[in-house]
Motif scaffolding. Sequence first.
Motif, PDB file in Angstrom:
ATOM      1  N   TYR A  12     -42.512 -67.934 -65.598  1.00  0.00           N
ATOM      2  CA  TYR A  12     -41.352 -69.308 -64.633  1.00  0.00           C
ATOM      3  C   TYR A  12     -41.410 -69.924 -63.745  1.00  0.00           C
ATOM      4  CZ  TYR A  12     -38.487 -65.489 -66.797  1.00  0.00           C
ATOM      5  OH  TYR A  12     -38.485 -64.306 -67.473  1.00  0.00           O
ATOM      6  N   LYS A  13     -40.444 -71.560 -63.585  1.00  0.00           N
ATOM      7  CA  LYS A  13     -41.139 -72.359 -62.401  1.00  0.00           C
ATOM      8  C   LYS A  13     -40.129 -72.783 -61.114  1.00  0.00           C
ATOM      9  CE  LYS A  13     -44.333 -73.654 -64.887  1.00  0.00           C
ATOM     10  NZ  LYS A  13     -45.443 -73.225 -65.181  1.00  0.00           N
ATOM     11  N   ARG A  14     -39.132 -71.790 -61.294  1.00  0.00           N
ATOM     12  CA  ARG A  14     -38.280 -72.556 -60.335  1.00  0.00           C
ATOM     13  C   ARG A  14     -36.964 -71.150 -60.817  1.00  0.00           C
ATOM     14  NH1 ARG A  14     -35.441 -75.294 -56.734  1.00  0.00           N
ATOM     15  NH2 ARG A  14     -35.109 -76.857 -56.675  1.00  0.00           N
ATOM     16  N   PRO A  15     -37.275 -69.526 -59.680  1.00  0.00           N
ATOM     17  CA  PRO A  15     -36.009 -68.454 -58.973  1.00  0.00           C
ATOM     18  C   PRO A  15     -35.063 -69.015 -58.409  1.00  0.00           C
ATOM     19  CG  PRO A  15     -38.820 -68.486 -58.643  1.00  0.00           C
ATOM     20  CD  PRO A  15     -38.163 -70.489 -59.377  1.00  0.00           C
ATOM     21  N   TYR A  16     -34.018 -68.113 -58.613  1.00  0.00           N
ATOM     22  CA  TYR A  16     -32.738 -68.552 -57.999  1.00  0.00           C
ATOM     23  C   TYR A  16     -32.168 -66.995 -57.567  1.00  0.00           C
ATOM     24  CZ  TYR A  16     -27.678 -69.552 -57.550  1.00  0.00           C
ATOM     25  OH  TYR A  16     -26.663 -69.665 -56.674  1.00  0.00           O
ATOM     26  N   ILE A  17     -32.272 -67.071 -55.819  1.00  0.00           N
ATOM     27  CA  ILE A  17     -32.235 -65.291 -55.670  1.00  0.00           C
ATOM     28  C   ILE A  17     -31.685 -65.574 -54.953  1.00  0.00           C
ATOM     29  CG2 ILE A  17     -33.444 -64.691 -53.370  1.00  0.00           C
ATOM     30  CD1 ILE A  17     -36.122 -66.094 -53.511  1.00  0.00           C
ATOM     31  N   ILE A  18     -31.020 -64.329 -55.361  1.00  0.00           N
ATOM     32  CA  ILE A  18     -29.578 -64.127 -55.331  1.00  0.00           C
ATOM     33  C   ILE A  18     -29.003 -62.969 -53.889  1.00  0.00           C
ATOM     34  CG2 ILE A  18     -26.832 -63.434 -56.117  1.00  0.00           C
ATOM     35  CD1 ILE A  18     -29.196 -65.340 -58.442  1.00  0.00           C
ATOM     36  N   CYS A  19     -28.714 -63.022 -52.850  1.00  0.00           N
ATOM     37  CA  CYS A  19     -28.651 -62.060 -52.539  1.00  0.00           C
ATOM     38  C   CYS A  19     -26.935 -61.981 -51.474  1.00  0.00           C
ATOM     39  CB  CYS A  19     -29.803 -61.747 -51.113  1.00  0.00           C
ATOM     40  SG  CYS A  19     -29.697 -63.794 -50.488  1.00  0.00           S
ATOM     41  N   ASP A  20     -26.686 -61.296 -50.401  1.00  0.00           N
ATOM     42  CA  ASP A  20     -25.846 -60.707 -49.949  1.00  0.00           C
ATOM     43  C   ASP A  20     -26.600 -61.470 -48.142  1.00  0.00           C
ATOM     44  OD1 ASP A  20     -26.260 -58.132 -48.415  1.00  0.00           O
ATOM     45  OD2 ASP A  20     -25.035 -57.321 -49.614  1.00  0.00           O
ATOM     46  N   GLU A  21     -25.451 -60.861 -47.152  1.00  0.00           N
ATOM     47  CA  GLU A  21     -26.067 -61.255 -45.979  1.00  0.00           C
ATOM     48  C   GLU A  21     -27.319 -60.401 -45.046  1.00  0.00           C
ATOM     49  OE1 GLU A  21     -26.396 -64.030 -43.787  1.00  0.00           O
ATOM     50  OE2 GLU A  21     -24.915 -65.091 -44.518  1.00  0.00           O
ATOM     51  N   ILE A  22     -27.283 -59.100 -45.645  1.00  0.00           N
ATOM     52  CA  ILE A  22     -27.677 -57.770 -45.003  1.00  0.00           C
ATOM     53  C   ILE A  22     -28.784 -57.996 -45.828  1.00  0.00           C
ATOM     54  CG2 ILE A  22     -27.944 -55.292 -44.863  1.00  0.00           C
ATOM     55  CD1 ILE A  22     -25.187 -55.501 -44.974  1.00  0.00           C
ATOM     56  N   THR A  23     -28.915 -58.093 -47.339  1.00  0.00           N
ATOM     57  CA  THR A  23     -30.065 -57.918 -48.079  1.00  0.00           C
ATOM     58  C   THR A  23     -30.528 -59.206 -47.870  1.00  0.00           C
ATOM     59  OG1 THR A  23     -28.925 -58.780 -50.404  1.00  0.00           O
ATOM     60  CG2 THR A  23     -28.837 -56.612 -50.065  1.00  0.00           C
ATOM     61  N   TYR A  24     -30.334 -60.396 -48.139  1.00  0.00           N
ATOM     62  CA  TYR A  24     -30.968 -61.566 -47.290  1.00  0.00           C
ATOM     63  C   TYR A  24     -32.256 -61.163 -46.190  1.00  0.00           C
ATOM     64  CZ  TYR A  24     -32.950 -66.497 -45.717  1.00  0.00           C
ATOM     65  OH  TYR A  24     -34.279 -67.312 -45.206  1.00  0.00           O
ATOM     66  N   LYS A  25     -32.444 -61.153 -44.802  1.00  0.00           N
ATOM     67  CA  LYS A  25     -32.380 -60.118 -44.093  1.00  0.00           C
ATOM     68  C   LYS A  25     -33.505 -58.855 -44.295  1.00  0.00           C
ATOM     69  CE  LYS A  25     -29.252 -60.927 -40.597  1.00  0.00           C
ATOM     70  NZ  LYS A  25     -28.296 -60.270 -39.659  1.00  0.00           N
ATOM     71  N   VAL A  26     -33.009 -57.989 -45.212  1.00  0.00           N
ATOM     72  CA  VAL A  26     -34.259 -56.851 -45.628  1.00  0.00           C
ATOM     73  C   VAL A  26     -35.300 -57.025 -46.821  1.00  0.00           C
ATOM     74  CG1 VAL A  26     -33.524 -54.509 -46.569  1.00  0.00           C
ATOM     75  CG2 VAL A  26     -31.830 -55.299 -45.025  1.00  0.00           C
ATOM     76  N   ALA A  27     -34.613 -58.173 -47.809  1.00  0.00           N
ATOM     77  CA  ALA A  27     -35.550 -58.559 -48.847  1.00  0.00           C
ATOM     78  C   ALA A  27     -35.596 -60.060 -49.356  1.00  0.00           C
ATOM     79  CB  ALA A  27     -35.817 -57.594 -49.697  1.00  0.00           C
ATOM     80  N   ALA A  28     -35.020 -60.608 -49.644  1.00  0.00           N
ATOM     81  CA  ALA A  28     -34.482 -62.004 -49.842  1.00  0.00           C
ATOM     82  C   ALA A  28     -35.761 -62.843 -49.050  1.00  0.00           C
ATOM     83  CB  ALA A  28     -33.363 -62.413 -49.886  1.00  0.00           C
ATOM     84  N   ARG A  29     -35.446 -62.701 -47.511  1.00  0.00           N
ATOM     85  CA  ARG A  29     -36.193 -63.806 -47.074  1.00  0.00           C
ATOM     86  C   ARG A  29     -37.772 -63.718 -47.456  1.00  0.00           C
ATOM     87  NH1 ARG A  29     -36.145 -62.499 -41.527  1.00  0.00           N
ATOM     88  NH2 ARG A  29     -33.936 -63.508 -41.692  1.00  0.00           N
ATOM     89  N   ARG A  30     -37.589 -61.958 -47.674  1.00  0.00           N
ATOM     90  CA  ARG A  30     -38.795 -62.629 -47.445  1.00  0.00           C
ATOM     91  C   ARG A  30     -39.611 -62.543 -49.106  1.00  0.00           C
ATOM     92  NH1 ARG A  30     -44.331 -62.191 -47.049  1.00  0.00           N
ATOM     93  NH2 ARG A  30     -45.639 -60.557 -47.569  1.00  0.00           N
TER      94      ARG A  30
END
Length: 131
Positions: free
Chosen positions: A52-70
């Motif tokens: 894969y070359k171009r991932p699209y990360i989908i989250c919400d405000e809470i899960t962004y802080k918990v894991a998506a930012r990482r």
Amino acid sequence: MKMYDKPASLEKYLNQELECSCGRTHYVPIKAVAIGPGALNKLPDYVEEYGYKRPYIICDEITYKVAARRCEELLEARGIKTVTKKLQHLGFDEATLGEIVIGMPVDCDLMIAVGTGSITDIIRYSSYKLR
């Protein structure tokens, strides 16, 4: 391959066709699973391993802080450019689907759901419909 008579390790079920005693062939299209401490750190390895070359990360405000930012940090550290969408709508409905499609880059080749069952379910559906 014939279905296992006794429970087997998770890896033995992934990405395999299994002949079942019900007469049908079952298939789990999941290629890899990581469970346990540090599992998130394997994300860049999987992205690269499966091409894969171009991932699209989908989250919400809470899960962004918990894991998506990482997720962003880990992928960007490997030189994998990401796009992240923090959903405002969290239902399994047209508004959420529209939000996902509008934010999706045209060259997206992987959707990564970060969150609860509702996020995972809508991303699984969206990725299937959008191929």
